[in-house]
Design an enzyme around this catalytic site. Sequence first.
Site, PDB file in Angstrom:
ATOM      1  N   GLN A   1     103.607  28.515  44.760  1.00 30.63           N
ATOM      2  CA  GLN A   1     104.929  28.808  45.503  1.00 30.63           C
ATOM      3  C   GLN A   1     105.033  29.779  45.991  1.00 30.63           C
ATOM      4  OE1 GLN A   1     106.673  28.170  41.036  1.00 30.63           O
ATOM      5  NE2 GLN A   1     108.367  27.997  42.455  1.00 30.63           N
ATOM      6  N   HIS A   2     106.090  29.847  47.066  1.00 28.27           N
ATOM      7  CA  HIS A   2     106.694  31.103  47.564  1.00 28.27           C
ATOM      8  C   HIS A   2     105.931  31.384  48.883  1.00 28.27           C
ATOM      9  CE1 HIS A   2     109.133  32.118  44.036  1.00 28.27           C
ATOM     10  NE2 HIS A   2     107.978  32.351  43.268  1.00 28.27           N
TER      11      HIS A   2
ATOM     12  N   ASP B   1     103.656  24.550  41.920  1.00 28.66           N
ATOM     13  CA  ASP B   1     102.660  24.557  40.931  1.00 28.66           C
ATOM     14  C   ASP B   1     103.143  24.482  39.310  1.00 28.66           C
ATOM     15  OD1 ASP B   1     103.403  27.026  40.984  1.00 28.66           O
ATOM     16  OD2 ASP B   1     101.334  27.930  41.158  1.00 28.66           O
TER      17      ASP B   1
END
EC number: 2.7.1.17
Length: 481
Positions: free
Chosen positions: A81-82, A239
Amino acid sequence: MSAAEGPLVVGVDTSTQSTKALVVDAATGRVVASGQAPHTVTSGAGRESDPRQWWDALTQALRQCGQAAHEAAAVSIGGQQHGLVTLDAHGEPVRPALLWNDVRSAPQAHRLTEELGGTKFWAERTGSVPAASFTVTKWAWLAEHEPEAVRAARAVRLPHDYLTERLTGQGTTDRGDASGTGWWASGTEAYDEEILAHVGLDPALLPRVVRPGEVAGTVRESHDLPFSKGTLVACGTGDNAAAALGLGIRPGTPVMSLGTSGTVYTVSRRRPADPTGTVAGFADARGDWLPLACTLNCTLAVDRVATLLGLDREAVQPGDGVTLLPFLDGERTPNLPHASGLLHGLRHDTTGGQLLQAAYDGAVHSLLGALDRVLDEDADPSAPLLLIGGGARGAAWQRTVRRLSGRPVQVPEARELVALGAAAQAAGLLTGEDPAAVARRWDTAAGPVLEAVERDEETLARIAGVLSDAAPLLERGTDTA
């Protein structure tokens, strides 16, 4: 390889360190082929990776799967992520991706929170208070430190978006991963124009948010992967949302994931909005919510302590006087981005094994401290805690979680739950099923249940006391530049 009972699907986990691919029988959940290839991540102040590595690793992993990948009818990508991926007009990276555990944007996170109404505004608008891991803070950091990269960007993507787009030729994402950017409004489930304008990001640069169950596209003709042309591509997800799908969890089921980062989360039907910033109010990949708390320091930090001591990671010894806060990469929960590791209570008779156990205790304490905030009133406090991730099968991790949580712990036998969740999402495209129901049909959460033991309140109180007393030092950190 024996004949599959149903169509084959591919689930991918593109994580911080590697890309893994599973070819799965959609009827039974049996893994018929698998592959894996590594990535590299920079060290030092930043954490960056060249996104082209992820594609190369995906190619290698799928080639290891052989003919089974070519026979797959659908594919889905689950990803870290991110991460901020900036692409030029030709779809090539403008610069390496800024990863989730790059904490250089901590000042921008603080500034954005203050400039746009404080923590309550952000929690109510996006579901989360931005920390250095969130994509919006990384974009703000890039605009401040590398404005030429911002000017060159013609597309902004998350890691799983990047791979999905290379498969289909179309810029798409999903609600689960979009909810971790800081520029997606959880109330309206749309990009937030006010936040985007404030950080100078044109919404035209962002991918289309694909609805749960919707096809993102098909594998285009020009590619380097062993897929048949026209293979269906699901929207994919982050994820943690993919792992939740892989477990098929129902609302209120507690999950603790022990990996490079540590996470605790559950599925909820209520939209989260925690103004303290402890709980990130993520969306899940189905239409519900995924309240989650994340720590930056988990298995890698504990393994690093073991290496420094010259010990095997299982060589722990009991001790009741030493506290080790393993904040080697700064920390997100608690929010201490400039912190470093801290040791308190060292004595002449302290052993290396006790220091190592203290590192485990410090890592688990951070996660359990957030778990009560993650779970809502629908959660059963006696339900087993599902323990997943790379550390879940470690005896020292299991004993520490049981002792500090006081809960029964269930360790699913299924491995690679992010990739399995992506595979369940791909299977849902073919069967029309809820992907979580697919995973439950595959019985992915099955595994031994370890009985509850008495909760070690003394250790929990000691760690909390050291954390409180050391807060000014941890907030200041060691960076004097």
